[in-house]
Design an enzyme around this catalytic site. Structure first.
Site, PDB file in Angstrom:
ATOM      1  N   ASP A  81       0.868  -1.174   0.000  1.00  0.00           N
ATOM      2  CA  ASP A  81       0.000   0.000   0.000  1.00  0.00           C
ATOM      3  C   ASP A  81       0.911   1.233   0.000  1.00  0.00           C
ATOM      4  O   ASP A  81       2.130   1.133   0.146  1.00  0.00           O
ATOM      5  CB  ASP A  81      -0.961  -0.016   1.192  1.00  0.00           C
ATOM      6  CG  ASP A  81      -2.211   0.833   0.903  1.00  0.00           C
ATOM      7  OD1 ASP A  81      -2.174   1.661  -0.026  1.00  0.00           O
ATOM      8  OD2 ASP A  81      -3.223   0.688   1.621  1.00  0.00           O
TER       9      ASP A  81
HETATM   10  C1  NOJ Z   1      -4.075   3.861   0.148  1.00  0.00           C
HETATM   11  C2  NOJ Z   1      -5.256   2.976   0.356  1.00  0.00           C
HETATM   12  O1  NOJ Z   1      -5.153   2.278   1.571  1.00  0.00           O
HETATM   13  C3  NOJ Z   1      -5.462   1.971  -0.765  1.00  0.00           C
HETATM   14  O2  NOJ Z   1      -6.670   1.313  -0.553  1.00  0.00           O
HETATM   15  C4  NOJ Z   1      -5.423   2.676  -2.088  1.00  0.00           C
HETATM   16  O3  NOJ Z   1      -5.666   1.751  -3.125  1.00  0.00           O
HETATM   17  C5  NOJ Z   1      -4.065   3.336  -2.259  1.00  0.00           C
HETATM   18  N1  NOJ Z   1      -3.876   4.313  -1.200  1.00  0.00           N
HETATM   19  C6  NOJ Z   1      -3.911   4.021  -3.616  1.00  0.00           C
HETATM   20  O4  NOJ Z   1      -4.695   5.130  -3.682  1.00  0.00           O
END
Ligand code: NOJ
Length: 747
Positions: A264
Site C-alpha cells: 500500500d
Molecule cells: C491507500 C489505500 O489504503 C489503498 O486502498 C489505495 O488503493 C491506495 N492508497 C492508492 O490510492
C-alpha cells in the site's frame, strides 16, 4: 464458476524471455509504482519511464497522458515494457454506483458484477488497466471509516460479492479491451484495526484470521484476481507488508497465487515507523523478502534493492521472482499487444444503460429499516404537499460517497430533483435544509424546517453523514448522527406530520432513540449518481425496497463490536434482557441483574440485525425441510423452505440460509450465513427455495489450523434476516473410511 488465470507454459516462456533480457536496474524498475503527475508527463516521470526506472504508474487518467507514458515506456525505454496504470476505481468511475457497503446491501452478485464491469469499461477508456478493488476486509467495526469500502461483516457475503466484482472487472479474458486487473485488498486483517481507528494495530488469533478474515481473499484467488495489496496494519506484531507468513505461506504456498503483490502507499518505509526495521533500507529488505513485488509511491526498492542484491542480502532469484510476478500480470492483461489506449476499442455502453444500472443498484441497496407508521409508499395522487428537508436532499456531491476521484457530480440526480419530477405540479414540494451540513451545530435553520413540515402532508428527512465522514482515515469514535440532526428529527416529528427518514451514510450509525421518532426509516448508504431517482422510486412505490443489511446496526456505539456470527459464551444473555439501569435498587445484590453476557444499558441485541430489511409486502417462510436428515461426505444435504409473498404486489426478497454447528472441537458461531438468494415473488405466489450444503460448506479451521468439517448435529434456518425463526436440523455423519479423528478434511 471461476476464471482463475492459468499459468500456461506459453505465458511462462514469454515472462522468462522478457526477464532474461533485463539488466538488474531494469528489473528493479519493474518493481516501482510511481504516482502520476495529474494530466501531464512531468520531466522526472518522463526520464524515469524512459530509463526503465518505473514499471507502473498510478493516478493518471488523462488518455493522452497515459498514451504518452506508454509510448515512452515502449519506444524510449530499452526494454520496451508497457506500464501498469493503476487507479482506485472503487464503486464506479464517472458514473458512481453505491459505495461497496451499499452494493453489499443488494445481496446481488450479478448486479455487483455488472457495476464492476461498467466501471471497468468507463475507466479503460482513459488507459487505466488496473483497479485497486475490491476491498475484502471484514467490516465489523463501524467506527472505522473504511467500513464504507467493505462488503460488510460476513465472510460468506463478502466472499461471494468480492468474487462477483472480480468477474466484473476482469471478465473471462483479462486481455480484452475494457477489462481491468483487479486487486484484492488489504491483505490482511485491516478491518480489525483496534478501536476502529484507521491504520491501527490488529491482534487477530490465527484461527479467527483463517475462519473470518482470510476466506474472502482465498475466494478472490480462486476467482483469479490478478493482484493483491498488502495492508498498512500491524498483524500480531508483524506489519502485513513484511508478513512472510501471510504473503508466502498463506498466499503463495497454500493458495497458489501467482499474480503480483503490491504494497500500500508508502507502507514499506512505514515498516520503520512501526518499529519493525531501522530505516528505509531494512524496510525494503523486509518487504522484498516477505513477498511484496511492487512498491507503491515510495522508493525504497528503487533506492536500495540493487545494493541489497550486491551485498547478497536479497538474492537475484528473489528479484527475478518479483519481476516475473509483475510481468505475468502485464502479459495476462495483454499490454504487450495493446500499447495504445484506443477508447473506440472499448466495448460501448450507452450512458442510459449505465445510469439505469446505477439506479437499479441504488434501489436494491436501500434498506427499509421500519415503517411503523405505515406511511410508505407515498401516493402522489393523495398528497397535496411534501416537505423535503435536510442537507443531503439536494447535494449532488455528497450522495456519491467516499473514493470518487473520477466521479462526476454533474451527472448526479438528487432526491429533491427526482421527487419534483415524479410528483409534478400537482404536489407542492416545500424545501428546507434544516442544518447547513450534517455536522453543523447551528440550529438557526430549524424553524424553517419545522415550518415546511408543519404545512405538509408528509415530511421526508434526508440526513446522515457527508462523504468526508467515512473512507480512509475518516473514523469516528461516536457513530451517532453527527451535529444536531437528532434534535432536528425530534423537532420535525413533533409537528405531528407523518415523517420518513432517509439516512445516507458510509457506515451503520447508532440509531437508538432516532428511528423510533419517525414513521418510517430507510438506510440508503451513499447511493451514488442515481440516488435521487432510486429513492423517489422507493418512497413513491414505483419499486419495493429489497436491500438487506450487510452489517449489524447497533443501538449505541458502545455495543461495538456487534455482529451476528458471534460465539455463544458460557453465559449467553437472554434475548430481550435489558435492565432499566435507573430502576436498579440502591445496594442491590450483585446477582440481581443476572450474570450474563450483556450490557446493563443496552442488552445483547442490536437495533437491527444483519440481513434485516423490509419490503412493502410481507414474506411468510414455512415448511422447512432437510433431505436427507443425515448425510455423509462426499454427499450433501438439501435445505428448502416455502417463501410466500403475502402482499398484493410483486416484490423481491433475499432468502438467507444460516447454520449452527452445535458442538465443535472449537466453539462455533451461534449462526453463520451459508447461502443467500435474491428471488422475485408475485403477489400470493409461493416459491420453494432450495440450498445445498456439503461438508466443505460446514468446514472450519480447528485448533491445529487445519480445515475440517466435524460430524455432529447442525441447526439450520431459512428466513429473511439473521433473526430467521424457521429452523430445522441435520446431521453430518462421519465419512465411511473415517479420517482417524472423526473429522472430514476438506477444501
Ligand atoms: C491507500 C489505500 O489504503 C489503498 O486502498 C489505495 O488503493 C491506495 N492508497 C492508492 O490510492
Amino acid at each position: 464458476m471461476t476464471h482463475a488465470p492459468v499459468a500456461t507454459p506459453a505465458i511462462e516462456q514469454r515472462v522468462r524471455s522478457i526477464l532474461d533480457g533485463l539488466s538488474l536496474a531494469e528489473k528493479i524498475g519493474q518493481l516501482c509504482l510511481a504516482n502520476g503527475s495529474g494530466g501531464h508527463v512531468s520531466e522526472s516521470l518522463r526520464h524515469a519511464v524512459a530509463e526503465g526506472r518505473v514499471g507502473a504508474v498510478l493516478n493518471e487518467v488523462d488518455p493522452g497522458t497515459v498514451n504518452e507514458l506508454q509510448r515512452i515506456a515502449v519506444e524510449e525505454s530499452r526494454a520496451g515494457i508497457p506500464l501498469l496504470i493503476g487507479r482506485d476505481v472503487i464503486h464506479g468511475f464517472r458514473t458512481v454506483f453505491p459505495i461497496p457497503l451499499g452494493q453489499a446491501a443488494t445481496w446481488n452478485p450479478e448486479l455487483v458484477e455488472a457495476c464492476a464491469r461498467a466501471a471497468a469499461l468507463e475507466a479503460s477508456e482513459t488507459g487505466v488497466n488496473w483497479t485497486f478493488a475490491p476491498v475484502l476486509d471484514i467490516g465489523r467495526d463501524p467506527r472505522w471509516g473504511r467500513v464504507a469500502e467493505t462488503l460488510g461483516e460476513d465472510p460468506c457475503l463478502a466472499g461471494a460479492l468480492g468474487r462477483a466484482a472480480i468477474r466484473g472487472f476482469q471478465g473471462e479474458d483479462l486481455s480484452r479491451p475494457g477489462r481491468l486487473a483487479a486487486c484484492a485488498k488489504h491483505f490482511a486483517g485491516y478491518g480489525a484495526s483496534e478501536a476502529g481507528r484507521d491504520y491501527n494495530t490488529t491482534s487477530i488469533p490465527e484461527i479467527e484470521l483463517r475462519n473470518v478474515h482470510l476466506p474472502p481473499f482465498e475466494e478472490a484467488i480462486r476467482a483469479g484476481v490478478a493482484t493483491v495489496m498488502t495492508s498498512f496494519s500491524d498483524l500480531n506484531g508483524v506489519p502485513a507488508t513484511a508478513n512472510d507468513w501471510l504473503l508466502r505461506t498463506v498466499l503463495r504456498e497454500e493458495w497458489g497465487f501467482d499474480g503480483l503483490v503490491v504494497s500500500d502507499w508508502s507502507s514499506i518505509p512505514e515498516l520503520a515507523v512501526h518499529g519493525l526495521t531501522e530505516g528505509d533500507r531494512e524496510s525494503a529488505l523486509a518487504a522484498a523478502r516477505a513477498g511484496v513485488d511492487l512498491e507503491m509511491a515510495s522508493t525504497t526498492f528503487a533506492d536500495h534493492l540493487a545494493s541489497l542484491v550486491e551485498e547478497g542480502r536479497v538474492s537475484e532469484a528473489r528479484i527475478d521472482e518479483m519481476v516475473a510476478n509483475v510481468l505475468r500480470t502485464k502479459v495476462r492483461l495483454g499490454l504487450f499487444e495493446r500499447r495504445r489506449t484506443d477508447p473506440t476499442e472499448v466495448p460501448a455502453q450507452e450512458t442510459a444503460v449505465r445510469l439505469d444500472l446505477a439506479r437499479t443498484a441504488a434501489r436494491q441497496s436501500i434498506v427499509l429499516l421500519h415503517d411503523r407508521g405505515g406511511i410508505l409508499p407515498l401516493h402522489p395522487e393523495s398528497l397535496g404537499s411534501v416537505a423535503v428537508i435536510g442537507p443531503l436532499a439536494d447535494d449532488p456531491y455528497e450522495q456519491l460517497g467516499t473514493w470518487i476521484f473520477d466521479g462526476d457530480p454533474g451527472q448526479s440526480r438528487t432526491p429533491l430533483d427526482a421527487i419534483r419530477e415524479l410528483v409534478g405540479d400537482a404536489v407542492e414540494v416545500r424545501c428546507a435544509r434544516g442544518v447547513a451540513t450534517t455536522r453543523s451545530r447551528d440550529v438557526s435553520g430549524f424553524d424553517e424546517a419545522v415550518e415546511a413540515a408543519r404545512g405538509a402532508d408528509v415530511a421526508l428527512l434526508f440526513l446522515g453523514e457527508e462523504s468526508i465522514l467515512s473512507g480512509e482515515a475518516h473514523c469516528r469514535a461516536d457513530i451517532r448522527l453527527p451535529g444536531v440532526q437528532e434534535e432536528l428529527i425530534a423537532a420535525v416529528a413533533e409537528t405531528g406530520t407523518p415523517t420518513a427518514l432517509v439516512l445516507m451514510a458510509g457506515r451503520p450509525l447508532a440509531l437508538q432513540g432516532v428511528v423510533e421518532r419517525v414513521g418510517a426509516a430507510l438506510f440508503a448508504w451513499h447511493p451514488g449518481t442515481m440516488a435521487g431517482p432510486a429513492l423517489a422510486d422507493l418512497l413513491f412505490g414505483r419499486a419495493c425496497p429489497s436491500g438487506k443489511l450487510p452489517v449489524t446496526i447497533p443501538k449505541v456505539t458502545g455495543q461495538i463490536p456487534i455482529y451476528h456470527a458471534h460465539r455463544n459464551t458460557g453465559r449467553p444473555a437472554t434475548p430481550g434482557a435489558i435492565v432499566d439501569i435507573e430502576a436498579i435498587e440502591p445496594r442491590s445484590p450483585q446477582t440481581s441483574v443476572g450474570n450474563a453476557a450483556f450490557h446493563l444499558d443496552a442488552g445483547i441485541e442490536p437495533l437491527f440485525p444483519f440481513g434485516h430489511g423490509l419490503s412493502y409486502v410481507s414474506f411468510a417462510y414455512r415448511n422447512i425441510a432437510v433431505e436427507p436428515a443425515g448425510f455423509r461426505p462426499p454427499g450433501s444435504v438439501a435445505v428448502s423452505a416455502d417463501v410466500t409473498n403475502t402482499g398484493s404486489r410483486e416484490a423481491e426478497e433475499v432468502v438467507q440460509l444460516y447454520v449452527r454447528d452445535l458442538v465443535g472441537s472449537v466453539t462455533r458461531p451461534v449462526r453463520e450465513l451459508k447461502g443467500f438468494r435474491r428471488v422475485r415473488v408475485a403477489p400470493g405466489e409461493t416459491l420453494r427455495v432450495r440450498f445445498e450444503l456439503d461438508a466443505s460448506d460446514l468446514a472450519f479451521h480447528g485448533r491445529d489450523m487445519r480445515r475440517r468439517a466435524e460430524p455432529g448435529r447442525f441447526h439450520v434456518w431459512i428466513g429473511g434476516s439473521s433473526d430467521a425463526q424457521l429452523r430445522s436440523e441435520f446431521e453430518l455423519l462421519p465419512p465411511v473410511s473415517g479420517s482417524g479423528q472423526g473429522t472430514t478434511e476438506s477444501g
